[in-house]
Scaffold this motif. Structure first.
Motif, mmCIF file in Angstrom:
data_model
loop_
_atom_site.group_PDB
_atom_site.id
_atom_site.type_symbol
_atom_site.label_atom_id
_atom_site.label_comp_id
_atom_site.label_asym_id
_atom_site.label_seq_id
_atom_site.Cartn_x
_atom_site.Cartn_y
_atom_site.Cartn_z
ATOM 1 N N LEU A 121 0.806 -1.219 0.000
ATOM 2 C CA LEU A 121 0.000 0.000 0.000
ATOM 3 C C LEU A 121 0.841 1.272 0.000
ATOM 4 C CD1 LEU A 121 -2.724 -1.041 2.609
ATOM 5 C CD2 LEU A 121 -2.838 -1.206 0.111
ATOM 6 N N HIS A 122 2.034 1.243 0.605
ATOM 7 C CA HIS A 122 2.864 2.441 0.664
ATOM 8 C C HIS A 122 4.244 2.082 1.202
ATOM 9 C CE1 HIS A 122 2.275 2.489 5.042
ATOM 10 N NE2 HIS A 122 0.975 2.343 4.819
ATOM 11 N N SER A 123 5.093 3.097 1.316
ATOM 12 C CA SER A 123 6.421 2.990 1.935
ATOM 13 C C SER A 123 7.267 1.908 1.279
ATOM 14 C CB SER A 123 6.267 2.746 3.450
ATOM 15 O OG SER A 123 5.438 3.731 4.027
ATOM 16 N N GLU A 124 7.984 1.121 2.112
ATOM 17 C CA GLU A 124 8.905 0.106 1.584
ATOM 18 C C GLU A 124 8.202 -1.178 1.187
ATOM 19 O OE1 GLU A 124 8.152 -2.044 5.297
ATOM 20 O OE2 GLU A 124 7.957 0.026 4.632
ATOM 21 N N GLN A 125 6.885 -1.207 1.306
ATOM 22 C CA GLN A 125 6.134 -2.450 1.093
ATOM 23 C C GLN A 125 6.265 -2.971 -0.335
ATOM 24 O OE1 GLN A 125 2.238 -1.218 2.406
ATOM 25 N NE2 GLN A 125 3.041 -0.608 4.408
ATOM 26 N N GLN A 126 6.422 -2.076 -1.299
ATOM 27 C CA GLN A 126 6.588 -2.496 -2.682
ATOM 28 C C GLN A 126 7.871 -3.309 -2.849
ATOM 29 O OE1 GLN A 126 5.453 0.121 -6.126
ATOM 30 N NE2 GLN A 126 7.657 0.286 -6.348
ATOM 31 N N LEU A 127 8.967 -2.848 -2.251
ATOM 32 C CA LEU A 127 10.235 -3.573 -2.315
ATOM 33 C C LEU A 127 10.120 -4.920 -1.612
ATOM 34 C CD1 LEU A 127 13.246 -3.790 -2.964
ATOM 35 C CD2 LEU A 127 13.716 -2.496 -0.864
ATOM 36 N N ASN A 128 9.447 -4.933 -0.463
ATOM 37 C CA ASN A 128 9.253 -6.194 0.263
ATOM 38 C C ASN A 128 8.472 -7.196 -0.580
ATOM 39 O OD1 ASN A 128 10.510 -4.903 2.389
ATOM 40 N ND2 ASN A 128 8.626 -4.503 3.524
ATOM 41 N N ALA A 129 7.420 -6.716 -1.255
ATOM 42 C CA ALA A 129 6.609 -7.589 -2.086
ATOM 43 C C ALA A 129 7.431 -8.170 -3.232
ATOM 44 C CB ALA A 129 5.408 -6.820 -2.637
ATOM 45 N N LEU A 130 8.235 -7.339 -3.859
ATOM 46 C CA LEU A 130 9.086 -7.791 -4.957
ATOM 47 C C LEU A 130 10.048 -8.871 -4.480
ATOM 48 C CD1 LEU A 130 10.065 -7.351 -7.907
ATOM 49 C CD2 LEU A 130 11.713 -5.707 -6.976
#
Length: 212
Positions: A121-130
Motif C-alpha cells: 500500500l505504501h512505503s517500503e512495502q513495494q520492495l518487500n513484495a518484490l
C-alpha cells in the motif's frame, strides 16, 4: 480466536493490511466478492479509512459490504476490526496471509510459516513484495506496486484477487513448500550460535568495549 479453534488446519486465509491499511468502498466490495467466490474460509480484518496515523473500526460493517455478504458467508468467514495478528498467524487454522507486506508482518508470516499474497500500500512495502515474490518465492502476487493514476489508487478486481487466493491456498503450491523451508531456517538464526544471536552478541560486546 474461538472461531479459529473450530476451523480445520491450514484452511483459513487471513486478510490484514496493518494498522493504517484500509480501502475505499469500491475496493472493499471487490475483496468481498473475491472471498465469496473463492469458497475458502477467511478471517478479514477490515479497517475504516481515516486521517494519517489514525485508524478506526467500522461501526456498521454490513453497510460497506455487498448486500447479504455476511449472511451468505456466515459458515465460512468472519469479518472483524482490529486483529491480534501474531496470535492469528500462529494459529494452526491459518493457511495463508493476504498482506500489505510491511516488514513486521513479513517477518511474522515467515516465523509462523504462513505463505503470503502481496498487496503493498505504501512505503517500503513495494520492495518487500518484490523480494517475497521474485527473489524468495514465498508469496503469490495480487499486486506488487502501489501505482496511483491521476491521484486515484487502482481498484483491483475480484477476479484477480480470487485467483491469488486459490493459488495461495492450493495444497500443491510451490510457495507453500518454500515457506516451510525458510520457516525452519528463520528459527535457526535465533538459536545459540545462530546468525542473529551471534551478531547481536557482537554488537553488545562492541558497545560495552567502547564505552567511555
Amino acid at each position: 480466536m474461538q472461531w479459529l479453534d473450530q476451523q480445520p488446519r491450514s484452511s483459513v486465509v487471513f486478510l490484514c493490511f496493518g494498522s493504517l491499511g484500509c480501502f475505499g468502498a469500491d475496493q472493499v466490495k471487490e475483496i468481498a466478492y473475491a472471498l465469496e467466490q473463492s469458497g475458502h474460509r477467511f478471517l478479514w480484518s477490515l479497517r475504516q479509512p481515516a486521517e494519517v496515523f489514525s485508524w478506526n473500526d467500522y461501526e456498521k460493517v454490513p453497510e460497506v459490504l455487498p448486500e447479504g455478504f455476511l449472511d451468505r458467508t456466515a459458515e465460512i468467514g468472519k469479518v472483524i476490526g482490529w486483529a491480534p495478528q501474531v496470535d492469528i498467524l500462529g494459529h494452526p487454522a491459518i493457511g495463508g496471509f493476504i498482506s500489505h507486506c510491511g516488514w513486521n508482518s513479513t517477518l511474522e508470516s515467515i516465523w509462523f510459516g504462513v505463505p503470503m499474497v502481496t498487496w503493498p500500500l505504501h512505503s517500503e512495502q513495494q520492495l518487500n513484495a518484490l523480494t517475497l515474490v521474485k527473489e524468495l518465492g514465498l508469496a503469490v502476487e495480487i499486486k506488487m506496486d502501489y501505482r496511483i493514476d491521476d491521484g486515484e489508487v487502482e481498484i483491483i478486481k475480484a477476479e484477480k484477487i480470487e485467483k491469488g487466493i486459490k493459488w495461495l491456498m492450493g495444497n500443491d503450491s510451490n510457495v507453500r513448500q518454500m515457506m516451510r523451508e525458510i520457516n525452519d531456517e528463520s528459527r535457526k538464526v535465533l538459536m545459540d550460535s545462530g546468525s542473529s544471536h551471534t551478531n547481536l552478541r557482537r554488537f553488545i560486546n562492541d558497545v560495552m568495549n567502547n564505552m567511555p
